[in-house]
Enzyme design. Structure first.
Site, PDB file in Angstrom:
ATOM      1  N   HIS A 175     -13.135 -44.813  32.231  1.00 44.00           N
ATOM      2  CA  HIS A 175     -13.820 -43.696  31.583  1.00 44.00           C
ATOM      3  C   HIS A 175     -15.329 -43.896  31.656  1.00 44.00           C
ATOM      4  O   HIS A 175     -15.834 -44.996  31.475  1.00 44.00           O
ATOM      5  CB  HIS A 175     -13.398 -43.617  30.116  1.00 44.00           C
ATOM      6  CG  HIS A 175     -14.058 -42.500  29.372  1.00 44.00           C
ATOM      7  ND1 HIS A 175     -13.610 -41.200  29.446  1.00 44.00           N
ATOM      8  CD2 HIS A 175     -15.153 -42.473  28.584  1.00 44.00           C
ATOM      9  CE1 HIS A 175     -14.392 -40.427  28.713  1.00 44.00           C
ATOM     10  NE2 HIS A 175     -15.344 -41.174  28.180  1.00 44.00           N
ATOM     11  N   ASP A 186      -9.580 -34.483  17.998  1.00 46.46           N
ATOM     12  CA  ASP A 186     -10.901 -34.652  18.609  1.00 46.46           C
ATOM     13  C   ASP A 186     -11.464 -33.322  19.092  1.00 46.46           C
ATOM     14  O   ASP A 186     -12.653 -33.050  18.911  1.00 46.46           O
ATOM     15  CB  ASP A 186     -10.836 -35.659  19.770  1.00 46.46           C
ATOM     16  CG  ASP A 186     -12.197 -35.769  20.436  1.00 46.46           C
ATOM     17  OD1 ASP A 186     -13.153 -36.142  19.738  1.00 46.46           O
ATOM     18  OD2 ASP A 186     -12.319 -35.424  21.632  1.00 46.46           O
ATOM     19  N   ARG A 244     -18.738 -30.761  15.418  1.00 49.14           N
ATOM     20  CA  ARG A 244     -19.913 -31.648  15.558  1.00 49.14           C
ATOM     21  C   ARG A 244     -20.993 -30.963  16.379  1.00 49.14           C
ATOM     22  O   ARG A 244     -22.185 -31.072  16.087  1.00 49.14           O
ATOM     23  CB  ARG A 244     -19.503 -32.974  16.206  1.00 49.14           C
ATOM     24  CG  ARG A 244     -18.713 -33.875  15.265  1.00 49.14           C
ATOM     25  CD  ARG A 244     -18.067 -35.024  16.024  1.00 49.14           C
ATOM     26  NE  ARG A 244     -19.047 -35.848  16.701  1.00 49.14           N
ATOM     27  CZ  ARG A 244     -18.798 -36.568  17.793  1.00 49.14           C
ATOM     28  NH1 ARG A 244     -17.596 -36.577  18.336  1.00 49.14           N
ATOM     29  NH2 ARG A 244     -19.743 -37.283  18.339  1.00 49.14           N
ATOM     30  N   SER A 294     -14.181 -40.587  19.093  1.00 47.86           N
ATOM     31  CA  SER A 294     -13.861 -39.439  19.944  1.00 47.86           C
ATOM     32  C   SER A 294     -13.379 -39.915  21.324  1.00 47.86           C
ATOM     33  O   SER A 294     -12.319 -39.503  21.811  1.00 47.86           O
ATOM     34  CB  SER A 294     -15.113 -38.570  20.066  1.00 47.86           C
ATOM     35  OG  SER A 294     -15.006 -37.652  21.109  1.00 47.86           O
ATOM     36  N   LYS A 325      -8.912 -40.413  22.691  1.00 44.38           N
ATOM     37  CA  LYS A 325      -8.310 -39.814  23.889  1.00 44.38           C
ATOM     38  C   LYS A 325      -7.758 -40.910  24.807  1.00 44.38           C
ATOM     39  O   LYS A 325      -6.706 -40.759  25.417  1.00 44.38           O
ATOM     40  CB  LYS A 325      -9.348 -38.958  24.623  1.00 44.38           C
ATOM     41  CG  LYS A 325      -9.652 -37.665  23.873  1.00 44.38           C
ATOM     42  CD  LYS A 325     -10.848 -36.914  24.440  1.00 44.38           C
ATOM     43  CE  LYS A 325     -12.151 -37.561  24.085  1.00 44.38           C
ATOM     44  NZ  LYS A 325     -13.349 -36.756  24.223  1.00 44.38           N
TER      45      LYS A 325
HETATM   46  N1  URA Z   1     -17.815 -38.034  24.885  1.00 44.70           N
HETATM   47  C1  URA Z   1     -16.776 -37.755  24.063  1.00 44.70           C
HETATM   48  O1  URA Z   1     -15.645 -37.619  24.497  1.00 44.70           O
HETATM   49  N2  URA Z   1     -17.028 -37.624  22.739  1.00 44.70           N
HETATM   50  C2  URA Z   1     -18.261 -37.774  22.189  1.00 44.70           C
HETATM   51  O2  URA Z   1     -18.408 -37.676  20.992  1.00 44.70           O
HETATM   52  C3  URA Z   1     -19.317 -38.066  23.062  1.00 44.70           C
HETATM   53  C4  URA Z   1     -19.078 -38.192  24.420  1.00 44.70           C
END
Ligand code: URA
Length: 431
Positions: free
Chosen positions: A86, A165, A172, A187, A191
């Site tokens: 990621h 999320d 947010r 966040s 995932k």
């Molecule tokens: N990437 C994400 O998936 N979430 C965030 O809060 C910031 C970057």
């Protein structure tokens, strides 16, 4: 079920600097996803977290609760060497397209869900969709079968993966609570945990084109994510890499896939090759494999073979892997030239990202269509000498869309001075 009073007490606890238990967080998130906590209460709590922070134990509890808010993939039938990679988001960042085939060719199983791009940073799925026929939507059976048979599958992120999320991020975004390290860490990691891989390699970008503008904050984020992973029984490693200037020369979609293929052919830009190999080595080491395998499978063509098999398995035209020029670029070309002689001292990733966005290569809002053919090729990067009139960048545009703003942004992105060293690419590894 949380009563109205109970929800207020929960918010007040964080407002006053208290610590939440894992059970409390689990209930808070479950009630929110079920629609029994209204957005205004969640928004108030997010703001309390923004100011009061959360300790690593709380952050891990929040992350697990978010990960469990929807479907949690069980990749255990694929063995213990499942890996996910990621990136926290950058400009010209096509490393997944290089790293994933390297890891699969080295014997790991890359079964991954990826997102689409938003604002100035691109997304892997958008890039891959520039390959004719390639499709991101797979059934669960197709996903698992391809992981087993090819060792490499990349699908669009299921809406049911960590749905907490998705809802929280949307809030947010409109309440000024995005830049909070515990909220970003939970966040991203919710995932990743829901997506099921045992080994998670993170590329945390630092610099003008990244979420994290300085090394100290990026390090804090990386350490927190590694710790959350440990809590959840995963092996997480993070590479902190520079994102003041874009990665490689290509920024766009088809143009980035071309560059990733050329890199797997052994002819890629130095920075992209170096970062891809560093990320692959970390994942291999975490899996108990020889990290040198990364370079071997890149050099002997096995990684390229893996990319070919992957593209074909998802319905794409695999001929692009041997003839990347089949990936169509937009037909109209504009050259951005140096206005003075000297050395490139700075090439601002953020401006380059916005330049590609204005051409139509990215989206300002979720769901907008994008133009896969537009993009930018950066012929000069930091440390390169230039003479007045030299081409700094080539812009591929469609009938002039966004070209004025884009060329101005590119001109401003370059600062030409007297002396500069190419920046250090890999800043640190957190394991
Ligand atoms: N990437 C994400 O998936 N979430 C965030 O809060 C910031 C970057």
């Amino acid at each position: 079920m949380l009563s109205r009073m109970h929800a207020v007490n929960f918010i007040e606890k964080k407002r006053d600097g208290g610590e939440h238990s894992a059970a409390e967080l689990q209930e808070w998130i479950a009630e929110y996803v079920a629609g029994r906590i209204p957005d205004y209460q969640m928004a108030a709590w997010l703001m309390a977290v923004f100011f009061q922070g959360m300790n690593p134990r709380e952050t891990a509890g929040l992350t697990l609760a978010m990960a469990r808010s929807g479907e949690v993939l069980d990749l255990s039938p694929l063995g213990r060497k499942t890996v996910d990679k990621h990136s926290s988001g950058g400009v010209g960042d096509k490393t997944t397209l290089v790293v994933a085939p390297i890891l699969a060719a080295a014997g790991l199983v890359v079964a991954k869900m990826s997102g689409r791009g938003l604002a100035h940073t691109g997304g892997t799925i958008d890039k891959l969709e520039s390959i004719p026929g390639w499709r991101a939507e797979l059934t669960d059976e197709e996903f698992m079968r391809q992981a087993r048979e090819v060792g490499l599958v990349i699908a669009g992120q299921s809406k049911n993966l960590a749905p907490a999320d998705g809802k929280m991020y949307a809030l947010r975004d409109v309440t000024g609570t995005v830049p909070s390290i515990p909220l970003i860490a939970s966040s991203i990691m919710s995932k990743k945990l829901a997506a099921g891989a045992r080994i998670i390699t993170l590329d945390v970008k630092v610099g003008s084109g990244a979420f994290m503008k300085d090394l100290a904050h990026a390090r804090e984020l990386a350490r927190l994510m590694v710790e959350i992973g440990r809590h959840a029984g995963r092996d997480v490693r993070a590479v902190l890499s520079q994102m003041d200037e874009p990665l490689g020369q290509a920024v766009g979609n088809a143009i980035e896939v071309r560059e990733a293929i050329v890199t797997l052919q052994g002819e890629g830009p130095r920075d992209l090759t170096e970062l891809s190999l560093a990320l692959a080595r970390e994942a291999l080491e975490a899996a108990g494999e020889d990290p040198e395998l990364a370079e071997q499978v890149l050099c002997d063509g096995r990684a390229l073979d893996k990319l070919r098999a992957f593209v074909a398995a998802q319905g794409g035209d695999a001929r692009v892997v041997d003839e990347p020029e089949r990936l169509e670029l937009a037909p109209d070309v504009l050259e951005v030239r140096a206005e003075r002689s000297g050395v490139v001292e700075r090439l601002d990733a953020y401006r380059v990202g916005v330049a590609a966005l204005r051409l139509g290569g990215g989206r300002e809002r979720k769901g907008e269509p994008i133009d896969h053919g537009v993009g930018v090729r950066l012929l000069k990067k930091v440390g390169d000498s230039v003479y007045e009139g030299d081409i700094l960048a080539t812009v591929f545009h469609r009938a002039g869309r966004g070209i004025e703003e884009s060329s101005r942004l590119l001109q401003d992105a370059y600062r030409i001075g007297r002396r500069a060293e190419p920046p250090k690419l890999i800043l640190e590894v957190v394991a």
